[in-house]
Design an enzyme around this catalytic site. Sequence first.
Site, PDB file in Angstrom:
ATOM      1  N   SER A 144      38.033  41.967  49.242  1.00  0.00           N
ATOM      2  CA  SER A 144      37.272  40.940  48.546  1.00  0.00           C
ATOM      3  C   SER A 144      35.791  41.258  48.561  1.00  0.00           C
ATOM      4  CB  SER A 144      37.489  39.575  49.193  1.00  0.00           C
ATOM      5  OG  SER A 144      36.685  38.620  48.533  1.00  0.00           O
ATOM      6  N   LYS A 198      44.888  37.614  51.160  1.00  0.00           N
ATOM      7  CA  LYS A 198      43.884  37.773  50.091  1.00  0.00           C
ATOM      8  C   LYS A 198      44.168  36.763  48.962  1.00  0.00           C
ATOM      9  CE  LYS A 198      40.662  39.491  47.387  1.00  0.00           C
ATOM     10  NZ  LYS A 198      41.023  39.812  46.068  1.00  0.00           N
ATOM     11  N   HIS A 201      42.988  33.457  50.132  1.00  0.00           N
ATOM     12  CA  HIS A 201      41.512  33.524  50.077  1.00  0.00           C
ATOM     13  C   HIS A 201      41.044  33.203  48.653  1.00  0.00           C
ATOM     14  CE1 HIS A 201      37.999  35.816  48.741  1.00  0.00           C
ATOM     15  NE2 HIS A 201      37.501  35.675  49.931  1.00  0.00           N
ATOM     16  N   ASN A 202      41.674  33.811  47.676  1.00  0.00           N
ATOM     17  CA  ASN A 202      41.272  33.566  46.280  1.00  0.00           C
ATOM     18  C   ASN A 202      41.563  32.128  45.865  1.00  0.00           C
ATOM     19  OD1 ASN A 202      40.724  36.289  46.366  1.00  0.00           O
ATOM     20  ND2 ASN A 202      41.596  36.721  44.370  1.00  0.00           N
ATOM     21  N   GLU A 205      38.906  30.094  47.170  1.00  0.00           N
ATOM     22  CA  GLU A 205      37.716  30.358  46.333  1.00  0.00           C
ATOM     23  C   GLU A 205      37.742  29.490  45.063  1.00  0.00           C
ATOM     24  OE1 GLU A 205      37.103  34.630  45.664  1.00  0.00           O
ATOM     25  OE2 GLU A 205      36.647  34.155  43.582  1.00  0.00           O
TER      26      GLU A 205
HETATM   27  P1  NDP Z   1      40.916  48.139  36.642  1.00  0.00           P
HETATM   28  O1  NDP Z   1      41.784  47.058  37.183  1.00  0.00           O
HETATM   29  O2  NDP Z   1      40.172  47.904  35.408  1.00  0.00           O
HETATM   30  O3  NDP Z   1      41.835  49.444  36.459  1.00  0.00           O
HETATM   31  C1  NDP Z   1      41.341  50.627  35.876  1.00  0.00           C
HETATM   32  C2  NDP Z   1      41.743  51.823  36.693  1.00  0.00           C
HETATM   33  O4  NDP Z   1      43.179  51.913  36.805  1.00  0.00           O
HETATM   34  C3  NDP Z   1      41.287  53.124  36.049  1.00  0.00           C
HETATM   35  O5  NDP Z   1      40.910  54.024  37.055  1.00  0.00           O
HETATM   36  C4  NDP Z   1      42.545  53.569  35.319  1.00  0.00           C
HETATM   37  O6  NDP Z   1      42.565  54.948  35.049  1.00  0.00           O
HETATM   38  C5  NDP Z   1      43.587  53.214  36.350  1.00  0.00           C
HETATM   39  N1  NDP Z   1      44.943  53.128  35.823  1.00  0.00           N
HETATM   40  C6  NDP Z   1      45.465  52.142  35.048  1.00  0.00           C
HETATM   41  N2  NDP Z   1      46.765  52.410  34.782  1.00  0.00           N
HETATM   42  C7  NDP Z   1      47.056  53.597  35.393  1.00  0.00           C
HETATM   43  C8  NDP Z   1      48.228  54.389  35.483  1.00  0.00           C
HETATM   44  N3  NDP Z   1      49.369  54.012  34.897  1.00  0.00           N
HETATM   45  N4  NDP Z   1      48.154  55.534  36.193  1.00  0.00           N
HETATM   46  C9  NDP Z   1      47.018  55.912  36.793  1.00  0.00           C
HETATM   47  N5  NDP Z   1      45.880  55.205  36.741  1.00  0.00           N
HETATM   48  C10 NDP Z   1      45.897  54.051  36.054  1.00  0.00           C
HETATM   49  O7  NDP Z   1      39.905  48.653  37.773  1.00  0.00           O
HETATM   50  P2  NDP Z   1      39.012  47.836  38.816  1.00  0.00           P
HETATM   51  O8  NDP Z   1      38.192  48.861  39.490  1.00  0.00           O
HETATM   52  O9  NDP Z   1      38.362  46.652  38.220  1.00  0.00           O
HETATM   53  O10 NDP Z   1      40.088  47.275  39.861  1.00  0.00           O
HETATM   54  C11 NDP Z   1      40.946  48.136  40.588  1.00  0.00           C
HETATM   55  C12 NDP Z   1      41.880  47.276  41.405  1.00  0.00           C
HETATM   56  O11 NDP Z   1      41.120  46.496  42.307  1.00  0.00           O
HETATM   57  C13 NDP Z   1      42.693  46.274  40.568  1.00  0.00           C
HETATM   58  O12 NDP Z   1      43.955  46.127  41.136  1.00  0.00           O
HETATM   59  C14 NDP Z   1      41.919  44.995  40.707  1.00  0.00           C
HETATM   60  O13 NDP Z   1      42.734  43.866  40.533  1.00  0.00           O
HETATM   61  C15 NDP Z   1      41.422  45.117  42.144  1.00  0.00           C
HETATM   62  N6  NDP Z   1      40.232  44.350  42.448  1.00  0.00           N
HETATM   63  C16 NDP Z   1      39.228  44.231  41.556  1.00  0.00           C
HETATM   64  C17 NDP Z   1      38.092  43.496  41.845  1.00  0.00           C
HETATM   65  C18 NDP Z   1      36.974  43.414  40.881  1.00  0.00           C
HETATM   66  O14 NDP Z   1      36.011  42.687  41.177  1.00  0.00           O
HETATM   67  N7  NDP Z   1      37.028  44.142  39.777  1.00  0.00           N
HETATM   68  C19 NDP Z   1      37.955  42.817  43.152  1.00  0.00           C
HETATM   69  C20 NDP Z   1      39.027  43.096  44.055  1.00  0.00           C
HETATM   70  C21 NDP Z   1      40.117  43.816  43.693  1.00  0.00           C
HETATM   71  P3  NDP Z   1      41.913  55.522  33.669  1.00  0.00           P
HETATM   72  O15 NDP Z   1      40.464  55.687  33.948  1.00  0.00           O
HETATM   73  O16 NDP Z   1      42.626  56.805  33.469  1.00  0.00           O
HETATM   74  O17 NDP Z   1      42.202  54.507  32.608  1.00  0.00           O
END
Ligand code: NDP
Length: 492
Positions: A144, A198, A201-202, A205
């Site tokens: 988080s 988590k 927690h959300n 939130e």
């Molecule tokens: P996203 O959820 O937007 O996911 C994008 C990433 O996932 C890219 O690196 C993409 O690769 C990869 N991806 C998607 N599908 C595949 C696949 N089939 N095979 C391999 N790679 C894949 O990224 P975030 O950074 O926002 O979040 C990452 C994780 O963290 C998520 O689960 C999210 O829920 C969690 N999270 C996010 C928060 C936030 O504030 N954003 C906070 C806490 C947790 P490519 O570049 O090739 O498309």
Amino acid sequence: MTETTTEPNGSSAKQPAQADIAVTGLATMGRNLARNLARHGHSVAVHNRTKARTDALVATYGDEGTFIVCDSIEDLVRSLKRPRKVIIMVQAGAGTDEVIEQLADALEPGDIVVDGGNAHFIDTRRRESALRERGLHFVGTGISGGEEGALLGPSIMPGGTAEAYQTLGPILESIAAQVDDTPCCTHVGADGAGHFVKMVHNGIEYADMQLIGEAYDLLRTVLGKSTEELAEIFRTWNSGDLESFLIEITAEVLAAKDPRGEGAFVDVVLDQTEQKGTGRWTVQIALDLGTPVSGIAEAVFARSVSGHAEQRQAANGVLEGPSTKITIDKPEEFVEDVRRALYASKVVAYAQGFDMIRDGAEAYDWDIDLGAMATIWRGGCIIRARFLDRIREAYEKTPDLPSLLVDPYFARTVNEGQESWRRVVATAAAAGVPVPGFGAALSYYDALRRDRLPAALLQGLRDLFGAHTYRRTDAEGSFHLDWSGDKSEQEA
Ligand code: NDP
């Protein structure tokens, strides 16, 4: 295989790579987590499905530490010291399953796969069980703090085995937020416990934000405060019991100006709240567990109501509000009432959330230390707040506390605030201001403290229409009344 090490000085060199840990998935969260790891002296193997993200990370931030660029999952696995530790930060859902499958094929028994995405804990339990059968550790980990937390120190909630935590824990603790020299990271419990906590927690939130929204609405609508005045009120509140990240940023948002004009930023934002789903999951699971999380549920529903634009438009002007306008004789006292109502309602929301963690732990056989959860939420995460110290103390003193509300400090807080709370909820009703969060919290408080509840009447109704039986206050056993006959009582 291309192994490129970018040294702290930014130069790239070909050399045998011996990474401490790997991150695959380098969008916002993964990139910042990898940077955080590198900044703390860990050599990090980095990989992304689309290579451009990996290259961009190293090109821009390569001088922050040791990054080892990997073109494929196989490269990633080859670059790691044993036991290998790989953090997956990809889109939750099918993407995560795909990456886990690729990793499981390439890794060896004893290696550790960490899912830092926002997975549903039921999925985490399934994945953990599948990987355990293949000799791998799977650590579903709640992270988080959003983008900034991932870089500067998040709150980290890892599940999985204690054995995996022994190896992984020190690395995660080194990059977590630190409060009073204590890392905001601890082993939560087995399999999906980390993602479960988590999720709750959300949910908390959601409730916290809804309550803040209601306080804002009341002060604005009932007292006619300007956004500048409101920003100042929240700023003041942030130096007392309510001190928290959310109150702090509320003041900041209220003080913000519309970048396109003269007015307040908040006045030009469309009033329809979005949700990604973790609040909804919390309520769905709470229903299964039978835990009353009414504060979280009302927050989720309030977001749904805000999003029903067509219904709101249809009702606007058709459904009437109060015929007389409320006037408040002593505005400063009302502000204090709202502050107390906000704090009391917030205590209820957290009490319900901690109850849910306790019930989840019982249902899924996790050994979760509730005080430790309050400890790791004190920094890094969105709900970080001063009063989490009070929650930690309450559970440290009495680990089997039946409800946070009966802890001496919290009981005193809600008792002292209850008259204010009642005035605020009554004023809101009279003024036509919706306060589902305040109202639900107060009702929960009253239900908990009451000697008798109307549940007795409901039991009577259930027995009459469905012979569901009832229990008596003065005798053991279950009974049924012969409703259509002579009204005699039979033991069921
Ligand atoms: P996203 O959820 O937007 O996911 C994008 C990433 O996932 C890219 O690196 C993409 O690769 C990869 N991806 C998607 N599908 C595949 C696949 N089939 N095979 C391999 N790679 C894949 O990224 P975030 O950074 O926002 O979040 C990452 C994780 O963290 C998520 O689960 C999210 O829920 C969690 N999270 C996010 C928060 C936030 O504030 N954003 C906070 C806490 C947790 P490519 O570049 O090739 O498309």
